[in-house]
Design a protein around this motif. Sequence first.
Motif, PDB file in Angstrom:
ATOM      1  N   ALA A 111      11.956   6.121  10.716  1.00 58.27           N
ATOM      2  CA  ALA A 111      11.576   4.727  10.942  1.00 58.27           C
ATOM      3  C   ALA A 111      10.131   4.634  11.437  1.00 58.27           C
ATOM      4  CB  ALA A 111      12.527   4.086  11.950  1.00 58.27           C
ATOM      5  N   ALA A 112       9.775   5.485  12.400  1.00 57.13           N
ATOM      6  CA  ALA A 112       8.396   5.492  12.905  1.00 57.13           C
ATOM      7  C   ALA A 112       7.423   5.950  11.829  1.00 57.13           C
ATOM      8  CB  ALA A 112       8.295   6.388  14.131  1.00 57.13           C
ATOM      9  N   GLY A 113       7.838   6.957  11.048  1.00 54.02           N
ATOM     10  CA  GLY A 113       6.975   7.424   9.966  1.00 54.02           C
ATOM     11  C   GLY A 113       6.731   6.353   8.924  1.00 54.02           C
ATOM     12  N   GLY A 114       7.774   5.590   8.583  1.00 49.07           N
ATOM     13  CA  GLY A 114       7.594   4.506   7.626  1.00 49.07           C
ATOM     14  C   GLY A 114       6.622   3.457   8.130  1.00 49.07           C
ATOM     15  N   LEU A 115       6.678   3.157   9.427  1.00 49.53           N
ATOM     16  CA  LEU A 115       5.770   2.172  10.008  1.00 49.53           C
ATOM     17  C   LEU A 115       4.329   2.664   9.975  1.00 49.53           C
ATOM     18  CD1 LEU A 115       5.529  -0.548  11.470  1.00 49.53           C
ATOM     19  CD2 LEU A 115       5.886   0.660  13.622  1.00 49.53           C
ATOM     20  N   LEU A 116       4.106   3.913  10.356  1.00 51.42           N
ATOM     21  CA  LEU A 116       2.748   4.461  10.370  1.00 51.42           C
ATOM     22  C   LEU A 116       2.195   4.628   8.958  1.00 51.42           C
ATOM     23  CD1 LEU A 116       3.140   7.132  13.195  1.00 51.42           C
ATOM     24  CD2 LEU A 116       1.931   4.950  13.320  1.00 51.42           C
ATOM     25  N   LEU A 117       3.051   5.012   8.006  1.00 45.43           N
ATOM     26  CA  LEU A 117       2.596   5.164   6.627  1.00 45.43           C
ATOM     27  C   LEU A 117       2.213   3.813   6.031  1.00 45.43           C
ATOM     28  CD1 LEU A 117       5.199   7.794   5.391  1.00 45.43           C
ATOM     29  CD2 LEU A 117       2.714   8.118   5.464  1.00 45.43           C
ATOM     30  N   SER A 118       2.980   2.774   6.344  1.00 50.64           N
ATOM     31  CA  SER A 118       2.614   1.443   5.851  1.00 50.64           C
ATOM     32  C   SER A 118       1.300   0.981   6.469  1.00 50.64           C
ATOM     33  CB  SER A 118       3.730   0.437   6.148  1.00 50.64           C
ATOM     34  OG  SER A 118       3.884   0.242   7.543  1.00 50.64           O
ATOM     35  N   GLN A 119       1.089   1.335   7.729  1.00 49.26           N
ATOM     36  CA  GLN A 119      -0.174   0.983   8.379  1.00 49.26           C
ATOM     37  C   GLN A 119      -1.348   1.617   7.640  1.00 49.26           C
ATOM     38  OE1 GLN A 119      -0.875  -1.015  11.149  1.00 49.26           O
ATOM     39  NE2 GLN A 119      -2.969  -0.643  10.473  1.00 49.26           N
ATOM     40  N   ALA A 120      -1.199   2.882   7.281  1.00 54.19           N
ATOM     41  CA  ALA A 120      -2.267   3.558   6.537  1.00 54.19           C
ATOM     42  C   ALA A 120      -2.407   2.991   5.134  1.00 54.19           C
ATOM     43  CB  ALA A 120      -1.986   5.058   6.477  1.00 54.19           C
ATOM     44  N   ALA A 121      -1.288   2.591   4.512  1.00 60.61           N
ATOM     45  CA  ALA A 121      -1.343   2.062   3.150  1.00 60.61           C
ATOM     46  C   ALA A 121      -2.089   0.746   3.086  1.00 60.61           C
ATOM     47  CB  ALA A 121       0.081   1.881   2.611  1.00 60.61           C
ATOM     48  N   PHE A 122      -2.029  -0.056   4.155  1.00 61.97           N
ATOM     49  CA  PHE A 122      -2.661  -1.373   4.152  1.00 61.97           C
ATOM     50  C   PHE A 122      -4.186  -1.295   4.205  1.00 61.97           C
ATOM     51  CE2 PHE A 122       1.464  -3.142   6.008  1.00 61.97           C
ATOM     52  CZ  PHE A 122       1.905  -3.522   4.755  1.00 61.97           C
ATOM     53  N   ARG A 123      -4.736  -0.093   4.329  1.00 62.78           N
ATOM     54  CA  ARG A 123      -6.192   0.025   4.231  1.00 62.78           C
ATOM     55  C   ARG A 123      -6.677  -0.334   2.833  1.00 62.78           C
ATOM     56  NH1 ARG A 123      -6.615   5.940   7.219  1.00 62.78           N
ATOM     57  NH2 ARG A 123      -6.003   5.221   9.306  1.00 62.78           N
ATOM     58  N   GLY A 124      -5.798  -0.234   1.846  1.00 59.58           N
ATOM     59  CA  GLY A 124      -6.152  -0.597   0.476  1.00 59.58           C
ATOM     60  C   GLY A 124      -5.851  -2.044   0.149  1.00 59.58           C
ATOM     61  N   GLY A 125      -5.542  -2.874   1.149  1.00 60.46           N
ATOM     62  CA  GLY A 125      -5.204  -4.271   0.913  1.00 60.46           C
ATOM     63  C   GLY A 125      -3.812  -4.559   1.435  1.00 60.46           C
ATOM     64  N   LEU A 126      -3.359  -5.784   1.233  1.00 58.48           N
ATOM     65  CA  LEU A 126      -2.058  -6.194   1.746  1.00 58.48           C
ATOM     66  C   LEU A 126      -0.999  -6.319   0.662  1.00 58.48           C
ATOM     67  CD1 LEU A 126      -0.138  -7.365   3.929  1.00 58.48           C
ATOM     68  CD2 LEU A 126      -1.143  -9.613   3.444  1.00 58.48           C
ATOM     69  N   ALA A 127      -1.282  -7.079  -0.393  1.00 56.26           N
ATOM     70  CA  ALA A 127      -0.231  -7.491  -1.324  1.00 56.26           C
ATOM     71  C   ALA A 127       0.384  -6.324  -2.082  1.00 56.26           C
ATOM     72  CB  ALA A 127      -0.802  -8.521  -2.301  1.00 56.26           C
ATOM     73  N   ALA A 128      -0.439  -5.519  -2.764  1.00 61.00           N
ATOM     74  CA  ALA A 128       0.114  -4.441  -3.591  1.00 61.00           C
ATOM     75  C   ALA A 128       0.866  -3.397  -2.765  1.00 61.00           C
ATOM     76  CB  ALA A 128      -1.005  -3.790  -4.408  1.00 61.00           C
ATOM     77  N   PRO A 129       0.306  -2.897  -1.645  1.00 58.35           N
ATOM     78  CA  PRO A 129       1.091  -1.944  -0.837  1.00 58.35           C
ATOM     79  C   PRO A 129       2.389  -2.537  -0.308  1.00 58.35           C
ATOM     80  CG  PRO A 129      -1.220  -1.805  -0.248  1.00 58.35           C
ATOM     81  CD  PRO A 129      -1.077  -3.000  -1.146  1.00 58.35           C
ATOM     82  N   LEU A 130       2.358  -3.818   0.116  1.00 54.13           N
ATOM     83  CA  LEU A 130       3.573  -4.441   0.626  1.00 54.13           C
ATOM     84  C   LEU A 130       4.626  -4.552  -0.478  1.00 54.13           C
ATOM     85  CD1 LEU A 130       5.065  -5.808   2.939  1.00 54.13           C
ATOM     86  CD2 LEU A 130       3.977  -7.960   2.290  1.00 54.13           C
ATOM     87  N   ALA A 131       4.188  -4.859  -1.701  1.00 52.46           N
ATOM     88  CA  ALA A 131       5.123  -4.928  -2.823  1.00 52.46           C
ATOM     89  C   ALA A 131       5.769  -3.575  -3.084  1.00 52.46           C
ATOM     90  CB  ALA A 131       4.390  -5.419  -4.078  1.00 52.46           C
ATOM     91  N   VAL A 132       4.970  -2.512  -3.041  1.00 47.80           N
ATOM     92  CA  VAL A 132       5.501  -1.175  -3.298  1.00 47.80           C
ATOM     93  C   VAL A 132       6.469  -0.760  -2.190  1.00 47.80           C
ATOM     94  CG1 VAL A 132       4.885   1.268  -3.504  1.00 47.80           C
ATOM     95  CG2 VAL A 132       3.538  -0.468  -4.686  1.00 47.80           C
ATOM     96  N   VAL A 133       6.147  -1.074  -0.951  1.00 47.11           N
ATOM     97  CA  VAL A 133       7.062  -0.754   0.163  1.00 47.11           C
ATOM     98  C   VAL A 133       8.402  -1.439  -0.049  1.00 47.11           C
ATOM     99  CG1 VAL A 133       7.490  -1.113   2.625  1.00 47.11           C
ATOM    100  CG2 VAL A 133       5.265  -0.296   1.867  1.00 47.11           C
TER     101      VAL A 133
END
Length: 289
Positions: free
Chosen positions: A200-222
């Motif tokens: 759970a913590a890893g998923g949160l930190l990985l999403s934080q790093a993914a959002f460096r490339g923007g919001l919409a596309a990474p959030l959709a993939v998550v």
Amino acid sequence: MRATVLAVVLSLASAGGYALAAVAQARLAAGGAGARALLGRPLWWWAVGLNAAGALAHVAALHYGPLTLVQPLGALTLVAALPVGAAYEGRRVGRAEWRGALWTLGGLLGLVAVVGPARPGDALSLPEALAVAAVTAAGIAVLVRRGGRGLGLATASGVASGVASALTQTVTAAVARQLPGQAPAWWQTALLAVLVSMFAAGGLLLSQAAFRGGLAAPLAVVNLANPAAAAVIGVALLGESFRGGAAGWAVAAVSGAVAARGVLLLTAGGPGRVPAPRAPEPEPRPVTP
């Protein structure tokens, strides 16, 4: 009727919490805050709290309403995050973003419609849970190394969150002494709880790093990778299948393609992408007589 209304309200609250958390994480990512620096940022703790509140509201919604109602409403996280993120940036949501969001939402709803939930009492055995944790950790390591940023990290985040959900179900069964096979000892249940916390913590930190490339596309993939990971575990280990047999598999394939098109639209048209470096203009040569 009252229970259904309450389930809808809780589902919308969950989607709103997740959306606000994603926007907060994207703002932190745009500021370039490192993992250690995040601990000292109040906005990070707001994001953590909003994610936790979203998860609790989702669980509560499932208590009052069926999964077929709650899961589609939870998919509105992406649609809610777009206008909130745009408002923070002082702009309007572009047409390409809306098209990408609607394509992704349609694909996600199609996947949710054919992915059947685990039957009551279904859970991973201890060896299966440990094997899933090991394979997932190895897969996440590969995604982080090769994906590097953006959608690769978003995929890893969604997978980690999906596995955390599956392991949470296993912990619940272990506490109730209903785990398949021999009843687990206390340290085995504690080990499962630690694994849930790690993923759970890893998923949160990985999403934080993914959002460096923007919001919409990474959030959709998550949002896509999460149920996909849970579906793989269900089909491979719990004897589940897509609803509708062969037709369900076909719907899942088409839905995946629709969602992929949505992600491509969001990647191409969404803000927050790092622009390609412009070639330096040649300096004018002095005119020689």
